[in-house]
Design a protein around this motif. Structure first.
Motif, short mmCIF file in Angstrom:
data_model
loop_
_atom_site.label_atom_id
_atom_site.label_comp_id
_atom_site.label_asym_id
_atom_site.label_seq_id
_atom_site.Cartn_x
_atom_site.Cartn_y
_atom_site.Cartn_z
N ALA A 1 38.09 42.70 11.17
CA ALA A 1 36.82 43.17 10.61
C ALA A 1 36.50 42.43 9.30
N VAL A 2 37.51 42.26 8.45
CA VAL A 2 37.29 41.55 7.19
C VAL A 2 36.94 40.09 7.47
N LEU A 3 37.68 39.44 8.36
CA LEU A 3 37.39 38.04 8.66
C LEU A 3 36.00 37.88 9.29
N ALA A 4 35.58 38.84 10.10
CA ALA A 4 34.24 38.78 10.68
C ALA A 4 33.18 38.89 9.60
N ALA A 5 33.42 39.72 8.59
CA ALA A 5 32.46 39.86 7.49
C ALA A 5 32.38 38.58 6.66
N LEU A 6 33.47 37.86 6.60
CA LEU A 6 33.50 36.64 5.79
C LEU A 6 33.03 35.41 6.57
N ARG B 1 42.21 42.63 -2.11
CA ARG B 1 42.70 44.01 -1.93
C ARG B 1 41.45 44.87 -1.77
N ILE B 2 41.37 45.55 -0.64
CA ILE B 2 40.18 46.34 -0.34
C ILE B 2 40.59 47.67 0.28
N HIS C 1 41.90 27.46 1.84
CA HIS C 1 43.18 27.16 2.47
C HIS C 1 43.98 28.43 2.75
N ALA C 2 43.91 29.41 1.85
CA ALA C 2 44.71 30.62 2.01
C ALA C 2 43.91 31.85 1.59
N LEU C 3 44.01 32.90 2.40
CA LEU C 3 43.33 34.15 2.12
C LEU C 3 44.30 35.28 2.41
N ALA C 4 44.89 35.83 1.38
CA ALA C 4 45.83 36.95 1.51
C ALA C 4 45.05 38.26 1.54
N LEU C 5 45.34 39.11 2.52
CA LEU C 5 44.58 40.35 2.68
C LEU C 5 45.50 41.56 2.55
N ASP C 6 45.07 42.51 1.73
CA ASP C 6 45.72 43.82 1.58
C ASP C 6 44.61 44.83 1.84
#
Length: 83
Positions: free
Chosen positions: A63-68, A46-47, A76-81
Protein backbone atom coordinates in the motif's frame (compact mmCIF):
# COMPACT_ATOMS: atom_id res chain seq x y z
CA UNK A 1 10.18 19.43 -4.98
CA UNK A 2 12.71 17.58 -2.81
CA UNK A 3 12.11 13.83 -2.66
CA UNK A 4 11.60 13.91 1.11
CA UNK A 5 8.77 16.44 0.73
CA UNK A 6 7.20 14.41 -2.07
CA UNK A 7 7.28 11.22 0.02
CA UNK A 8 5.67 13.01 2.97
CA UNK A 9 2.98 14.69 0.85
CA UNK A 10 1.97 11.48 -0.89
CA UNK A 11 1.78 9.48 2.32
CA UNK A 12 -0.26 12.17 4.09
CA UNK A 13 -2.68 12.32 1.16
CA UNK A 14 -3.05 8.53 0.90
CA UNK A 15 -3.28 7.55 4.58
CA UNK A 16 -3.95 10.62 6.78
CA UNK A 17 -1.47 9.16 9.27
CA UNK A 18 -1.54 9.66 13.01
CA UNK A 19 2.24 9.60 12.93
CA UNK A 20 4.61 10.16 10.02
CA UNK A 21 8.35 10.60 10.07
CA UNK A 22 10.43 10.68 6.90
CA UNK A 23 14.18 10.84 7.40
CA UNK A 24 16.77 11.45 4.71
CA UNK A 25 19.62 9.07 5.56
CA UNK A 26 21.59 9.71 2.37
CA UNK A 27 24.48 11.34 4.22
CA UNK A 28 25.11 8.02 5.98
CA UNK A 29 25.65 6.32 2.63
CA UNK A 30 27.84 8.85 0.82
CA UNK A 31 30.27 7.04 -1.45
CA UNK A 32 28.42 3.72 -1.17
CA UNK A 33 26.58 1.89 -3.92
CA UNK A 34 23.47 3.77 -4.94
CA UNK A 35 24.80 7.19 -3.93
CA UNK A 36 24.38 9.37 -7.01
CA UNK A 37 25.60 12.54 -5.32
CA UNK A 38 22.16 14.17 -5.09
CA UNK A 39 21.80 13.63 -1.36
CA UNK A 40 18.36 12.11 -2.03
CA UNK A 41 19.02 8.38 -2.35
CA UNK A 42 18.35 6.77 1.04
CA UNK A 43 15.23 7.34 3.17
CA UNK A 44 13.56 5.85 6.22
CA UNK A 45 9.81 6.12 6.75
CA UNK A 46 7.91 5.49 9.98
CA UNK A 47 4.16 5.71 9.55
CA UNK A 48 1.18 4.87 11.75
CA UNK A 49 -2.31 5.12 10.27
CA UNK A 50 -5.73 3.61 10.75
CA UNK A 51 -5.98 2.20 7.19
CA UNK A 52 -3.20 -0.29 8.05
CA UNK A 53 -5.28 -1.98 10.78
CA UNK A 54 -5.93 -5.58 9.86
CA UNK A 55 -3.47 -5.57 6.96
CA UNK A 56 -0.63 -8.03 6.76
CA UNK A 57 2.92 -6.69 6.77
CA UNK A 58 3.22 -7.35 3.04
CA UNK A 59 -0.10 -5.62 2.32
CA UNK A 60 1.00 -2.55 4.31
CA UNK A 61 4.26 -2.34 2.38
CA UNK A 62 2.47 -2.76 -0.93
CA UNK A 63 0.00 0.00 0.00
CA UNK A 64 2.81 2.42 0.87
CA UNK A 65 4.75 1.61 -2.30
CA UNK A 66 1.58 2.07 -4.37
CA UNK A 67 1.09 5.52 -2.84
CA UNK A 68 4.66 6.44 -3.70
CA UNK A 69 4.29 5.15 -7.28
CA UNK A 70 7.57 6.11 -9.00
CA UNK A 71 9.57 7.27 -5.98
CA UNK A 72 11.14 3.87 -5.18
CA UNK A 73 12.60 3.89 -8.69
CA UNK A 74 14.23 7.25 -7.99
CA UNK A 75 15.87 6.33 -4.69
CA UNK A 76 18.31 3.57 -3.86
CA UNK A 77 16.93 2.57 -0.45
CA UNK A 78 13.60 3.03 1.29
CA UNK A 79 13.31 1.58 4.79
CA UNK A 80 9.71 1.17 5.95
CA UNK A 81 8.36 0.91 9.51
CA UNK A 82 4.60 0.67 9.09
CA UNK A 83 1.92 0.18 11.71
Amino acid sequence: MPVIDEIEARLRAAFAPDQLEVVNESHRHAGHAGDDGTGETHFAVRIRAAPFAGMSRIARHRAVLAALVDIPGRVHALALDIG
